[in-house]
Design an enzyme around this catalytic site. Sequence first.
Site, PDB file in Angstrom:
ATOM      1  CE1 TYR A  53      -4.276   0.616  -0.342  1.00 40.05           C
ATOM      2  CE2 TYR A  53      -4.489  -1.200   1.207  1.00 40.05           C
ATOM      3  CZ  TYR A  53      -5.052  -0.347   0.267  1.00 40.05           C
ATOM      4  OH  TYR A  53      -6.365  -0.467  -0.054  1.00 40.05           O
ATOM      5  CD  GLU A  55      -4.822   4.990   0.555  1.00 41.68           C
ATOM      6  OE1 GLU A  55      -4.912   5.779   1.521  1.00 41.68           O
ATOM      7  OE2 GLU A  55      -5.663   4.102   0.317  1.00 41.68           O
ATOM      8  CG  ASP A 199      -7.812  10.080 -24.171  1.00 41.23           C
ATOM      9  OD1 ASP A 199      -6.793   9.388 -24.335  1.00 41.23           O
ATOM     10  OD2 ASP A 199      -8.907   9.610 -23.810  1.00 41.23           O
ATOM     11  CB  THR A 225      -4.368   3.622 -22.016  1.00 40.51           C
ATOM     12  OG1 THR A 225      -4.221   3.715 -23.430  1.00 40.51           O
ATOM     13  CG2 THR A 225      -5.809   3.866 -21.632  1.00 40.51           C
ATOM     14  CE  LYS A 228      -6.838   2.225 -25.874  1.00 38.90           C
ATOM     15  NZ  LYS A 228      -6.968   2.909 -24.572  1.00 38.90           N
ATOM     16  NE  ARG A 234      -6.603  -3.784 -19.906  1.00 38.27           N
ATOM     17  CZ  ARG A 234      -6.713  -3.779 -21.245  1.00 38.27           C
ATOM     18  NH1 ARG A 234      -5.952  -4.552 -21.979  1.00 38.27           N
ATOM     19  NH2 ARG A 234      -7.576  -2.993 -21.838  1.00 38.27           N
TER      20      ARG A 234
HETATM   21  N1  DSN Z   1     -11.679   0.797 -25.280  1.00 30.84           N
HETATM   22  C1  DSN Z   1     -10.575   1.448 -25.919  1.00 30.84           C
HETATM   23  C2  DSN Z   1     -10.567   1.228 -27.375  1.00 30.84           C
HETATM   24  O1  DSN Z   1     -10.805   0.126 -27.795  1.00 30.84           O
HETATM   25  O2  DSN Z   1     -10.305   2.140 -28.133  1.00 30.84           O
HETATM   26  C3  DSN Z   1     -10.519   2.867 -25.599  1.00 30.84           C
HETATM   27  O3  DSN Z   1     -10.418   3.019 -24.230  1.00 30.84           O
END
Ligand code: DSN
Length: 412
Positions: A53, A55, A199, A225, A228, A234
């Site tokens: 933990y 925080e 984003d 994120t 990707k 993730r």
């Molecule tokens: N769910 C993602 C996508 O497939 O583009 C975006 O967060």
Amino acid sequence: MRYQHVKNEDPALYEMMVKELHRQQSHLELIASENFVSEAVLDCMGSHLTNKYAEGLPGARYYGGCEFVDQIESLCIERACTLFGAEHANVQPHSGAQANTAVYFALLKPGDTVMGMSLDQGGHLTHGSKVNLSGKYYHFIPYGVDPKTERLDYDAMEKLVVENKPKLLVAGASAYPRIIDFERIAKICHENGTLLMVDMAHIAGLVAAGVHPSPVPYADIVTTTTHKTLRGPRGGLILCKEEFGKAIDKAIFPGTQGGPLMHTIAAKAVALKEAMGDDFKAYQHQIVKNATVLSDALSDKGFRIVSGGTDNHLMLVDVSAVGMTGRDADDTLGSVNITANKNTIPFDPQKPAIASGVRVGTPAVTTRGLIEADMQVIADAFEAALINHDLDLARSKVKSLTDKYPLYPDMI
Ligand code: DSN
């Protein structure tokens, strides 16, 4: 061999893990938002760091025993800032949706006017969709693409900004195949007293490698994120100008999250290091080359490619041109071991659950090793499955590629 402890402790669950591994190995993964992480990233995710933990932030925690996870998080922050040229980074968001929600929590009051790209034209749920917290708590006004070019309509966006003076504009997309002109959007925003959040989840890897212009010099806040094109675990990440740093940190904790996931933060740190290397740059260039070749090859087969092509890692294939719906195409591709997702196209006459398009991306297959010549084979498989309805032929084309490029061969 991995996962022997799982096998011993929970054989039923282990079997499910094995089946999922075999699915990943035997299918062509064309979901534009997925990827295959390195063994080093996997090691961090499955490590003892999950036990801690922590925080708070490095050096200012609410728990003892944080001296080593402090080092890990500081390293991750430093790498995020270095890789993207950012002034401030928060590496704790559990996901992109959490990162976006935290930015809204930091900068907005409920009811404030915000602009975001319409979900049905390529935006994301968290950019103001009515079914998402963003659309329920804030007054989102959607912008979109030009009906003729199917590219972002910057003039219409400017008109909306001038008319509505939003407090924040969210740029970035989940299904937009073209370069986004962040410099132009920033000019529109900043001339009108509007903050700009980008984003960049889909294109973060391309940005890191210089294959897509970076939003970081222009935007007040950038979210992403990490799983990707960036090819990490993730999770999410927020980059911002120093002046927003404290507000962003507070919006993550205690604003919207509790304890950070230290195993994930370690994995993010590893992925960011990987993203600094020459191999990663070459990988990102290959993603775009593959997408361009695949888009041209599909177009030659008779599919319509939204906006006429792609500049990035994905394309939107309008399958109505070959007499199918997105849903049927998605199902048929699934039956020949190609994984993609149905997606609306701009001004889609179909409902989202049916859709006229399929979103196709090259990040995962490029990690697997596929190159331009293999994209022709994928296009042949699409033709066999969706135009000639020869599913056996399509399956054999897919198998030729999955056999040629093994995935995680020694994992189990
Ligand atoms: N769910 C993602 C996508 O497939 O583009 C975006 O967060």
